[in-house]
Design a protein around this motif. Sequence first.
Motif, PDB file in Angstrom:
ATOM      1  N   ILE A  36      10.520   7.443  -0.408  1.00 32.23           N
ATOM      2  CA  ILE A  36       9.880   8.305   0.529  1.00 32.23           C
ATOM      3  C   ILE A  36       8.654   8.703   0.027  1.00 32.23           C
ATOM      4  O   ILE A  36       7.306   9.000   0.592  1.00 32.23           O
ATOM      5  CB  ILE A  36      10.887   9.389   0.742  1.00 32.23           C
ATOM      6  N   ALA A  37       8.505   8.928  -1.464  1.00 30.09           N
ATOM      7  CA  ALA A  37       7.387   9.336  -2.382  1.00 30.09           C
ATOM      8  C   ALA A  37       6.296   8.366  -2.200  1.00 30.09           C
ATOM      9  O   ALA A  37       5.095   8.791  -1.883  1.00 30.09           O
ATOM     10  CB  ALA A  37       7.886   9.659  -3.644  1.00 30.09           C
ATOM     11  N   ALA A  38       6.676   7.182  -2.197  1.00 26.76           N
ATOM     12  CA  ALA A  38       5.841   5.884  -2.275  1.00 26.76           C
ATOM     13  C   ALA A  38       5.029   5.915  -0.638  1.00 26.76           C
ATOM     14  O   ALA A  38       3.934   5.615  -0.525  1.00 26.76           O
ATOM     15  CB  ALA A  38       6.441   4.739  -2.373  1.00 26.76           C
ATOM     16  N   LEU A  39       5.901   6.020   0.341  1.00 27.31           N
ATOM     17  CA  LEU A  39       5.328   5.851   1.672  1.00 27.31           C
ATOM     18  C   LEU A  39       4.556   7.049   1.985  1.00 27.31           C
ATOM     19  O   LEU A  39       3.285   7.148   2.453  1.00 27.31           O
ATOM     20  CB  LEU A  39       6.579   6.097   2.615  1.00 27.31           C
ATOM     21  N   GLU A  40       4.770   8.187   1.275  1.00 24.52           N
ATOM     22  CA  GLU A  40       3.872   9.425   1.553  1.00 24.52           C
ATOM     23  C   GLU A  40       2.575   9.083   1.118  1.00 24.52           C
ATOM     24  O   GLU A  40       1.442   9.673   1.299  1.00 24.52           O
ATOM     25  CB  GLU A  40       4.671  10.531   1.161  1.00 24.52           C
ATOM     26  N   ALA A  41       2.525   8.576  -0.281  1.00 23.58           N
ATOM     27  CA  ALA A  41       1.451   8.294  -0.927  1.00 23.58           C
ATOM     28  C   ALA A  41       0.628   7.334  -0.404  1.00 23.58           C
ATOM     29  O   ALA A  41      -0.624   7.337  -0.104  1.00 23.58           O
ATOM     30  CB  ALA A  41       1.788   7.851  -2.394  1.00 23.58           C
TER      31      ALA A  41
END
Length: 305
Positions: A36-41
Motif C-alpha cells: 500500500i505504501a509503495a502504491l501511494e508513493a
Amino acid sequence: MDPHLLRTFVAVLEHRSFSHAASTLGYTQSAVSQHIAALEADLGTRLVERRPVSPTAAGARLMEHAPALLLRLDAARADLARLHHARPTRLTLACSPAALNPAVARTLAQLRAAADPLDLHVQILGRETVVQNVLTARADLGLVDGVAAPSDPLPLPDLGPASTLATAEQPLAVLFPDGHPLARRRSVRLTDLSQAQWIDAPDSALPLDRLRAVCRTDGFRPRIRHRGTDLLGLAALAAAGHGLTALPLPLAATLPDVTAVPVAEPRLVHRTELLHAAHPTDTARQLAELLTAGSTEAAPVRLLS
C-alpha cells in the motif's frame, strides 16, 4: 501502476483490514503494508486511512477503476493461455439462472449428439460472475439475462475483445402471491409498483437498480434481500408475501404458488445474450451457432460496451 500492488489495494478495502487481506493473498501483514505504501508513493497521494481502514477520497476514486483493470489483465492472460491449452472435447457454459431455459437445454442435447465425446459442464452463477468466468477462461461461453427496451443490447461493461449476440427476447412479468388483488390483472405498469415492497435478488431476478434506471424513479426499495441463484427459493419468498420480483414471463409462469402478470409499461423485454471470447474453440463456436440460429436479431455481433 504495478498490478500486484493494485490487487493488494483492492483486497485491503474489500476486507477493510490489512490482516484479512494478507491472509487472503498469502502475504504477511507487513508485506501488505509495504504494498500500500509503495502504491501511494507511485501515485503521489494517500489512498487508505489506517484506523479504521477506509479509502481516502483518492482511494475511493481508484476503487472505481481497479476491479475492472484487474479483470481486464486477467482476461488478457486467459486469452493468451487459450492458444496453448484449449481442450477441444471440454466445454463449460456459464449461465445466469433465468438464462438457462428449456430451449438452451435442448440445444445442449443437440451439441452432445453432434460432438460426441463431449465433456460438458454447466455453471449457474450470478450475472457478474458469468461475465468474469468467460473473460478469464473459467467458462467457454456465457448466457446472461437482463431487462432492456426491445432490440436494445444489455448494458454490459467494456471489458475487451469479447462478443455478445442476443439469443432470446421474452415478455417481462411481475410475480404476485396467489390471491393478491393485483394477481387478477391482465397486465401491470412497473411505475405503479415503484413504491411497493420488492425482493432484492440481483443474482436471480432483475436487479432493482436496473428497474429504477429504466423507470427513472428512486422507488423499487427492497423489503428483503435474496442472495444466490435459487429461483424456487425466490418464488417461495414472493409467495409468502415478502415482496415482488420480476422475471421472464415463460419462466415465471412455471413457478409454484405465485401468479405471473405481464408488464405492459414501460415497453421492456427480458433479453438473453450469449457472451464468448474473441477466439472461441471450435466446440464453443458450434454451440454459439446453435444457440443463435433461431435468434431474430439482425444486428451483427457487437463488442462489449
